[in-house]
Design an enzyme around this catalytic site. Sequence first.
Site, PDB file in Angstrom:
ATOM      1  N   ARG A  31      -9.778  11.355 -11.754  1.00  0.00           N
ATOM      2  CA  ARG A  31      -9.204  11.318 -10.396  1.00  0.00           C
ATOM      3  C   ARG A  31      -8.684   9.929 -10.025  1.00  0.00           C
ATOM      4  NH1 ARG A  31     -13.839  12.376  -6.717  1.00  0.00           N
ATOM      5  NH2 ARG A  31     -12.222  12.351  -5.109  1.00  0.00           N
ATOM      6  N   LYS A  32      -8.862   8.972 -10.885  1.00  0.00           N
ATOM      7  CA  LYS A  32      -8.499   7.595 -10.547  1.00  0.00           C
ATOM      8  C   LYS A  32      -7.088   7.268 -11.030  1.00  0.00           C
ATOM      9  CE  LYS A  32     -13.305   6.232 -11.295  1.00  0.00           C
ATOM     10  NZ  LYS A  32     -14.203   5.441 -12.167  1.00  0.00           N
ATOM     11  N   ASP A  35       0.835  -1.205   0.000  1.00  0.00           N
ATOM     12  CA  ASP A  35       0.000   0.000   0.000  1.00  0.00           C
ATOM     13  C   ASP A  35       0.869   1.254   0.000  1.00  0.00           C
ATOM     14  OD1 ASP A  35      -2.286   1.606   0.124  1.00  0.00           O
ATOM     15  OD2 ASP A  35      -2.534   1.342   2.288  1.00  0.00           O
TER      16      ASP A  35
HETATM   17  C1  LIG Z   1       2.946   9.191   4.550  1.00  0.00           C
HETATM   18  C2  LIG Z   1       4.026  10.038   4.079  1.00  0.00           C
HETATM   19  C3  LIG Z   1       3.981  10.322   2.607  1.00  0.00           C
HETATM   20  C4  LIG Z   1       5.040  11.189   2.158  1.00  0.00           C
HETATM   21  C5  LIG Z   1       4.999  11.344   0.717  1.00  0.00           C
HETATM   22  C6  LIG Z   1       6.286  11.076   0.084  1.00  0.00           C
HETATM   23  C7  LIG Z   1       6.846   9.856   0.570  1.00  0.00           C
HETATM   24  C8  LIG Z   1       6.386   8.676  -0.213  1.00  0.00           C
HETATM   25  C9  LIG Z   1       6.652   7.411   0.524  1.00  0.00           C
HETATM   26  C10 LIG Z   1       5.691   6.655   0.970  1.00  0.00           C
HETATM   27  C11 LIG Z   1       4.233   6.954   0.687  1.00  0.00           C
HETATM   28  C12 LIG Z   1       3.319   6.378   1.734  1.00  0.00           C
HETATM   29  C13 LIG Z   1       1.952   6.330   1.176  1.00  0.00           C
HETATM   30  C14 LIG Z   1       1.008   5.673   2.140  1.00  0.00           C
HETATM   31  C15 LIG Z   1      -0.236   5.234   1.409  1.00  0.00           C
HETATM   32  C16 LIG Z   1      -1.266   4.697   2.342  1.00  0.00           C
HETATM   33  C17 LIG Z   1      -2.628   5.049   1.813  1.00  0.00           C
HETATM   34  C18 LIG Z   1      -3.734   4.592   2.717  1.00  0.00           C
HETATM   35  O1  LIG Z   1      -3.611   3.613   3.372  1.00  0.00           O
HETATM   36  S1  LIG Z   1      -5.159   5.532   2.726  1.00  0.00           S
HETATM   37  C19 LIG Z   1      -6.130   4.759   3.997  1.00  0.00           C
HETATM   38  C20 LIG Z   1      -7.113   3.784   3.435  1.00  0.00           C
HETATM   39  N1  LIG Z   1      -8.066   4.436   2.561  1.00  0.00           N
HETATM   40  C21 LIG Z   1      -9.114   5.082   3.060  1.00  0.00           C
HETATM   41  O2  LIG Z   1      -9.347   5.174   4.245  1.00  0.00           O
HETATM   42  C22 LIG Z   1     -10.034   5.718   2.036  1.00  0.00           C
HETATM   43  C23 LIG Z   1     -11.477   5.690   2.473  1.00  0.00           C
HETATM   44  N2  LIG Z   1     -12.305   6.096   1.342  1.00  0.00           N
HETATM   45  C24 LIG Z   1     -12.546   7.405   1.087  1.00  0.00           C
HETATM   46  O3  LIG Z   1     -12.120   8.279   1.815  1.00  0.00           O
HETATM   47  C25 LIG Z   1     -13.297   7.697  -0.150  1.00  0.00           C
HETATM   48  O4  LIG Z   1     -14.073   6.602  -0.539  1.00  0.00           O
HETATM   49  C26 LIG Z   1     -12.375   8.106  -1.327  1.00  0.00           C
HETATM   50  C27 LIG Z   1     -11.601   9.367  -0.937  1.00  0.00           C
HETATM   51  C28 LIG Z   1     -11.412   6.995  -1.712  1.00  0.00           C
HETATM   52  C29 LIG Z   1     -13.237   8.436  -2.560  1.00  0.00           C
HETATM   53  O5  LIG Z   1     -14.278   9.268  -2.127  1.00  0.00           O
HETATM   54  P1  LIG Z   1     -14.703  10.566  -2.972  1.00  0.00           P
HETATM   55  O6  LIG Z   1     -15.967  11.071  -2.375  1.00  0.00           O
HETATM   56  O7  LIG Z   1     -13.560  11.525  -3.048  1.00  0.00           O
HETATM   57  O8  LIG Z   1     -14.908  10.044  -4.437  1.00  0.00           O
HETATM   58  P2  LIG Z   1     -16.071   9.074  -5.022  1.00  0.00           P
HETATM   59  O9  LIG Z   1     -17.042   9.911  -5.779  1.00  0.00           O
HETATM   60  O10 LIG Z   1     -16.633   8.175  -3.980  1.00  0.00           O
HETATM   61  O11 LIG Z   1     -15.220   8.176  -6.029  1.00  0.00           O
HETATM   62  C30 LIG Z   1     -14.573   8.797  -7.137  1.00  0.00           C
HETATM   63  C31 LIG Z   1     -14.582   7.797  -8.255  1.00  0.00           C
HETATM   64  O12 LIG Z   1     -13.818   6.647  -7.830  1.00  0.00           O
HETATM   65  C32 LIG Z   1     -14.663   5.490  -7.847  1.00  0.00           C
HETATM   66  N3  LIG Z   1     -14.316   4.667  -6.687  1.00  0.00           N
HETATM   67  C33 LIG Z   1     -14.234   5.050  -5.413  1.00  0.00           C
HETATM   68  N4  LIG Z   1     -13.909   4.034  -4.625  1.00  0.00           N
HETATM   69  C34 LIG Z   1     -13.783   2.980  -5.434  1.00  0.00           C
HETATM   70  C35 LIG Z   1     -13.454   1.618  -5.222  1.00  0.00           C
HETATM   71  N5  LIG Z   1     -13.178   1.153  -3.973  1.00  0.00           N
HETATM   72  N6  LIG Z   1     -13.405   0.795  -6.282  1.00  0.00           N
HETATM   73  C36 LIG Z   1     -13.663   1.242  -7.533  1.00  0.00           C
HETATM   74  N7  LIG Z   1     -13.989   2.524  -7.803  1.00  0.00           N
HETATM   75  C37 LIG Z   1     -14.048   3.365  -6.768  1.00  0.00           C
HETATM   76  C38 LIG Z   1     -16.073   6.015  -7.777  1.00  0.00           C
HETATM   77  O13 LIG Z   1     -17.014   5.096  -8.307  1.00  0.00           O
HETATM   78  C39 LIG Z   1     -15.953   7.277  -8.589  1.00  0.00           C
HETATM   79  O14 LIG Z   1     -15.965   6.912  -9.945  1.00  0.00           O
HETATM   80  P3  LIG Z   1     -16.735   7.794 -11.054  1.00  0.00           P
HETATM   81  O15 LIG Z   1     -16.161   9.183 -10.971  1.00  0.00           O
HETATM   82  O16 LIG Z   1     -18.178   7.766 -10.677  1.00  0.00           O
HETATM   83  O17 LIG Z   1     -16.426   7.098 -12.355  1.00  0.00           O
END
Ligand SMILES: CCCCCCCC/C=C\CCCCCCCC(=O)SCCNC(=O)CCNC(=O)[C@H](O)C(C)(C)COP(=O)(O)OP(=O)(O)OC[C@H]1O[C@@H](n2cnc3c(N)ncnc32)[C@H](O)[C@@H]1OP(=O)(O)O
Length: 246
Positions: free
Chosen positions: A206-207, A161
Site C-alpha cells: 500500500r506504500k 504535496d
Molecule cells: C484534490 C483533487 C484530486 C483530483 C485528482 C486528480 C487531480 C490530480 C491533481 C492534483 C492532486 C491533488 C492531490 C492532493 C494531495 C494532498 C494529500 C494530503 O494532503 S492528505 C492530508 C494529510 N495526510 C493525512 O491527514 C493522513 C493522516 N494519516 C492517516 O490517515 C493514516 O495514518 C494513513 C491513512 C496515512 C495510514 O493509516 P492506515 O491505518 O491506513 O495504515 P497504517 O497501518 O497506519 O500504515 C500502513 C503502512 O504504512 C506505514 N506508515 C504509515 N504512516 C507512515 C509514516 N508516516 N512513515 C512511514 N511509514 C508509515 C505503516 O507503518 C504501515 O507499514 P507496514 O504495513 O506495517 O509495513
Amino acid sequence: MLRGCVSLARGLRPGLRAAPHGAWPGPRLAAAPQPFWGHTAGFSQLGRPKDFALPNPSWSQDMMSLYNKFAEMAKDGTWKRIPSYDRSVDHLPERVRQAFKEVRQDTRFFLRNTDAEGIGFEYVMFLNPTEKRIVCLFQPGPYLEGVSGFAHGGSIAAIIDSTVGGCAIFAAGKVMTANLSINYRNPIPLGSVVLVDSKVDRIEGRKVFLSCEVRNVDGQTLHAEATALFIQLDTKTSQQQEACSP
Ligand SMILES: CCCCCCCC/C=C\CCCCCCCC(=O)SCCNC(=O)CCNC(=O)[C@H](O)C(C)(C)COP(=O)(O)OP(=O)(O)OC[C@H]1O[C@@H](n2cnc3c(N)ncnc32)[C@H](O)[C@@H]1OP(=O)(O)O
C-alpha cells in the site's frame, strides 16, 4: 532559456520512471465528510466547472512559454494537462461524482482558494503516464509571501504535496500523504516560475514512495527537493492507466 526548460522537463529526473493512479477516502475517515481524490480515473473535463489550469493574464512570459511547450508535447499524448477545479469533488469524473451528491457545498480546494488571478497559487500540472511523473508549472503570487519577497515554505510544501499526490493518485488510486520531507535549498521569489517535477519511485504494497525536485526555469537553481510516502486506502479501487483516458 526555453530550451533549458524543456530539457528540464524531459530529463531532469532520468531515474524516475513510470506509474498508474487513484484517489482517497480512508477507513479512518468513514464517518467524516468524504474526501475523494481517489479517482485518478479520469482526468476528464467534460461538463466541468471552470478549469483553472489554463492561461490567464497573470501568467508571466516564462509561465506561458513553459505552458506552450508542454501543450505542444501533449499533442502526441506523451504528456497530459490535468484540469484543475476549485472544489476537490469536481476533479472526479461524472460517473464517480454521482456518489458524492451529499457532500457539503461550501468546500474549496486549498490551492484554488481564490478566484482572483495571480495572487495565490497559479499552476498547471502535466502528467506523463509512461514515466509516472507529473511536472507542475508553478507561479507563486504575492499572497503566498513568507520571508519578504519570497514564497512561504508552507505554500511550497502545499504545491509539492499536491504534485506528488497527483502522481500517487495516478499510480495507486485512493491515497493520503503519510510523510512529506522537504529540503529547502534556495528561496523562490514571488512571481517567478518554478517546475515541480515529481515521480513515483516505487510501490511496496500500500506504500507509494515518491520524490520531487523544484527548480527554476533554466534548471540551474534547485529550490527544494522532497521525498514523500503516500498510503493507499482502498486497494479495490486501485487503477492503473485508466486515469489517462480522456
Ligand atoms: C484534490 C483533487 C484530486 C483530483 C485528482 C486528480 C487531480 C490530480 C491533481 C492534483 C492532486 C491533488 C492531490 C492532493 C494531495 C494532498 C494529500 C494530503 O494532503 S492528505 C492530508 C494529510 N495526510 C493525512 O491527514 C493522513 C493522516 N494519516 C492517516 O490517515 C493514516 O495514518 C494513513 C491513512 C496515512 C495510514 O493509516 P492506515 O491505518 O491506513 O495504515 P497504517 O497501518 O497506519 O500504515 C500502513 C503502512 O504504512 C506505514 N506508515 C504509515 N504512516 C507512515 C509514516 N508516516 N512513515 C512511514 N511509514 C508509515 C505503516 O507503518 C504501515 O507499514 P507496514 O504495513 O506495517 O509495513
